[in-house]
Structure formats: structure tokens, C-alpha cells
Enzyme design. Sequence first.
Site, PDB file in Angstrom:
ATOM      1  N   SER A 190       0.775  -1.234   0.000  1.00  0.00           N
ATOM      2  CA  SER A 190       0.000   0.000   0.000  1.00  0.00           C
ATOM      3  C   SER A 190       0.805   1.282   0.000  1.00  0.00           C
ATOM      4  CB  SER A 190      -0.943   0.017   1.197  1.00  0.00           C
ATOM      5  OG  SER A 190      -2.141  -0.610   0.845  1.00  0.00           O
ATOM      6  N   PHE A 249      -7.984 -16.326   1.305  1.00  0.00           N
ATOM      7  CA  PHE A 249      -7.228 -17.554   1.067  1.00  0.00           C
ATOM      8  C   PHE A 249      -6.317 -17.943   2.216  1.00  0.00           C
ATOM      9  CE2 PHE A 249      -4.943 -14.127  -1.214  1.00  0.00           C
ATOM     10  CZ  PHE A 249      -3.746 -14.136  -0.531  1.00  0.00           C
ATOM     11  N   TYR A 306     -10.939   1.849   5.750  1.00  0.00           N
ATOM     12  CA  TYR A 306      -9.871   1.638   4.774  1.00  0.00           C
ATOM     13  C   TYR A 306     -10.362   0.676   3.700  1.00  0.00           C
ATOM     14  CZ  TYR A 306      -5.067   1.132   3.149  1.00  0.00           C
ATOM     15  OH  TYR A 306      -3.921   1.163   2.405  1.00  0.00           O
ATOM     16  N   SER A 307     -10.308   1.113   2.459  1.00  0.00           N
ATOM     17  CA  SER A 307     -10.831   0.307   1.352  1.00  0.00           C
ATOM     18  C   SER A 307      -9.912   0.388   0.157  1.00  0.00           C
ATOM     19  CB  SER A 307     -12.230   0.791   0.958  1.00  0.00           C
ATOM     20  OG  SER A 307     -12.708   0.078  -0.170  1.00  0.00           O
ATOM     21  N   ASN A 308      -9.373  -0.744  -0.233  1.00  0.00           N
ATOM     22  CA  ASN A 308      -8.510  -0.794  -1.406  1.00  0.00           C
ATOM     23  C   ASN A 308      -9.252  -0.423  -2.683  1.00  0.00           C
ATOM     24  OD1 ASN A 308      -6.101  -1.787  -0.043  1.00  0.00           O
ATOM     25  ND2 ASN A 308      -7.348  -3.583   0.363  1.00  0.00           N
ATOM     26  N   GLY A 313       2.606  -0.867   4.160  1.00  0.00           N
ATOM     27  CA  GLY A 313       1.902  -1.794   3.288  1.00  0.00           C
ATOM     28  C   GLY A 313       2.452  -3.196   3.379  1.00  0.00           C
TER      29      GLY A 313
END
Length: 424
Positions: free
Chosen positions: A108, A170, A213-215, A349
Site C-alpha cells: 500500500s 485464502f 480503509y478500502s482498497n 503496506g
Amino acid sequence: MAVVLAGAGLVGALTPVAAATGARGARPAVDGAAVAVAGPEPVAEAAGRADRAALDAAVRAMVSPGGSTAALGLVVERGRPVWKGAAGTADLATGTPASPDGQFRIGSVTKTFVATVVLQLVAEHRVGLDDPVERHLPGLVPNGGQITVRQLLGHTSGIFNYTEDASFAFEESEGTLQQWLATGRWRSYQPRELVALATSHPVYFAPGKGWHYSNTNYIIAGMLIERLTGRSWAQEVERRIIRPLGLSGTSMPIDSPFVPGPHAHGYYKLADGPADTTLLNPSMAGSAGAGISTTADLTRFISALLGGRLLGPAELAEMKRVSPESGQAYGLGLQRTPTACGEFWGHGGGIPGYITLLYGAADGRRQFAGSVNAYDLSDPAATDTAFENLVATGVCGGRPPAAPVPAVPPVAPEGVRAGTGPLA
């Protein structure tokens, strides 16, 4: 000073504060790995400013007892490197020592590059921070007329974080992780596909009414750059930041699985031994976290950014205007961190195998960048202590003062601290 992330996986890829992490299982064989710590570059003017012994010890402790396969860092003062060091093993198969000059995936920290490009476009009057997303990317997201560019960059849009979808979980079991290692990590994602995945979920809150927080926000920011310039976000970062600053070890891959230069490998710890996760298709992170760099390049970048070489005063002030909803910590692709050695700005990140740290002093006097190849969290207290010490020692250029460090607002998403999910 640290937020404990789960695994070295996608969870960290795109979280705002990098932190100590580990995967599963018992203590690794890293304890017996070779340790190589490089001395500082010979800079007479800066000599004596860094506590090199403390910094050397901090990277070593990140390997043992911290449970990482490798760790490296660089401290720069007044534009001159005063210490760089590395500990651990770059490749468990060959035993090659980690190099302080190696490349690594930055997760990030990519967001800070992307936000800088968007703010440059703001300065060029090609987009406004308070423009609605719908104006430039019509039909992309529901309620796009009420979501602004500022809200994307500051994570106040309310849009669901696509990496919290079950398809990215995953790391939940060794079986799902094995499947991802065998096939999932090679999958290629298109930005619209990731946005569609996000918008299939309810929003967290109405635009501007909270912080999460959102990618997805930065996937959309990358699409915005392409719409405004006719070039990909990666090409614009290359053209506007990488080339002008001479960041020769930095790249923004779209789908290439390789780390192009010498590097420490990233691993997951599985029951049958370490699984090398260095190679992966970075389109899973895209403009939210696909970048690759070095500590030298990152410190040069944050110095140039905070020093006004990449943005004008108005745009830099907007970038550093933190959101009250974030706990007064997160601005526009930039996070404020109070430390025992003053106020620092930067980002953190992670992506499978890699955790990145980037801090720049508000007054420009010091920059610190580091990379950690987290591997094991069987002793989370030791890992967290080692990580906090690495951060505190790095930002202070050596042993930090005895004064207590102010608490960092808890800006990481819920679940990250508990170690759940792969890419928060």
C-alpha cells in the site's frame, strides 16, 4: 506504534499502517540463518548522527526473535544516508544473505504514489478533489454522484473493500492457502472486475459519514488517472514521479509476476516447510498496492513529496489534512504518525511475503524506510516487540528517547489486528 497484521499476505498489502506479521506454525528455522548487517555509506558529514549499533540490533531482532526470514532498512538525515542494514536470508534455498539494497514489493505504499499523481492532476485543473466520481467515471459505482475524489483518497467514500470479500480469504486455512499458491496467485484481475466485486456488497456508510480503509478506493483512483490522462496509472507514476526523481529501483507492474532486481524472497510457513510466494500476479492489488521499490528510492520519494518537489503548497496541505473520522491520522494517501522523535508522515503496506515501512519527518530532517519478510507468528509478543523497536529505532535514527511514544490512532480495519483475512 504498530498495528499487528495477519500473515505476510494481502491483508497487509493494502493496510495504512504496516506492522509485525507472521504466518502459521511453530518457530521457523530462521533462527539459525546467516545474519548480515551492512554498515552505512561513508558520509563524513553525517557521521555520528545515527546509533548504528542500535539500528543493526533492530533489524537482527526482526529476524530472531521476531520470526522474519529477512529485514532491511535505511535511515537518511538531511539528504545523506547515515545507516543501512539487513539481516537474515534472502533465499532459504540457497542461504544467500539479505542485502540492504534489495528490491521488495511495497504493497500500500503504492497508494501514496497514486494519490500524488491525482493531486498533480488537481493542480493542473484536470480534476477537482470535490468532483463526484460519476462526472469522470459514469456508471462505475452506485451513488457515484455523491462520492468525491477526496473521499476516495481519504477512505471516507464508504465503498466496500474488495479484499474483504470471501474470494480473497485464502489465508483462512492451509488448504485454501495451498490452492492460492498453486493457482490463485497467477490470476489476472481487471480493475472493473475488482470494483464490481466491491459494489456487490453494501456500503459501509453514506459518503463522508465515516472512515473505512478500502482498497477499492485506490483501484478507482487508478481508473480515474487513466480516464483523465489516456495513460495507465502505472505509466503516469513512471512519467511524473519515478523518472523525474531517478528512482531506478522502482516499478509499478500491471501483471508481471517478477521482482526484477536482487531481492529477498517472501514466504508462507506451511506444515511441510516454507512456501515461496515471491512470484505473483500483482493485478490483485493494482493501483492499491502493486508497486516494487528499494529503501533508497522510497526515502528519496518521501523526502521529495514532503519537501514540496512533487506537489505545490496547496495540494500538499490537502494531502496532509487528516480526516477526523480516521482518528486524526489519515489524510489523502498519507498517514500522520506521532513518535518519540517528532511527527512523521508516510504509509505502510504489505503483500504476500512483504511488509513495507515508510516514514518521513515533518520537518524533513530524517527519513526511514524498511522491508520485512514476515514468516512466523508463533511468538506474537516477540514479533510485535521487535517490530515496534524497528520502527522506533528507525524513525529516531537509533535508540529512541526514554520519553513515552504517543499512541498512534487505530486506523487499521477491524479484523487486521486479530489476524483475519488476507488483504484488508
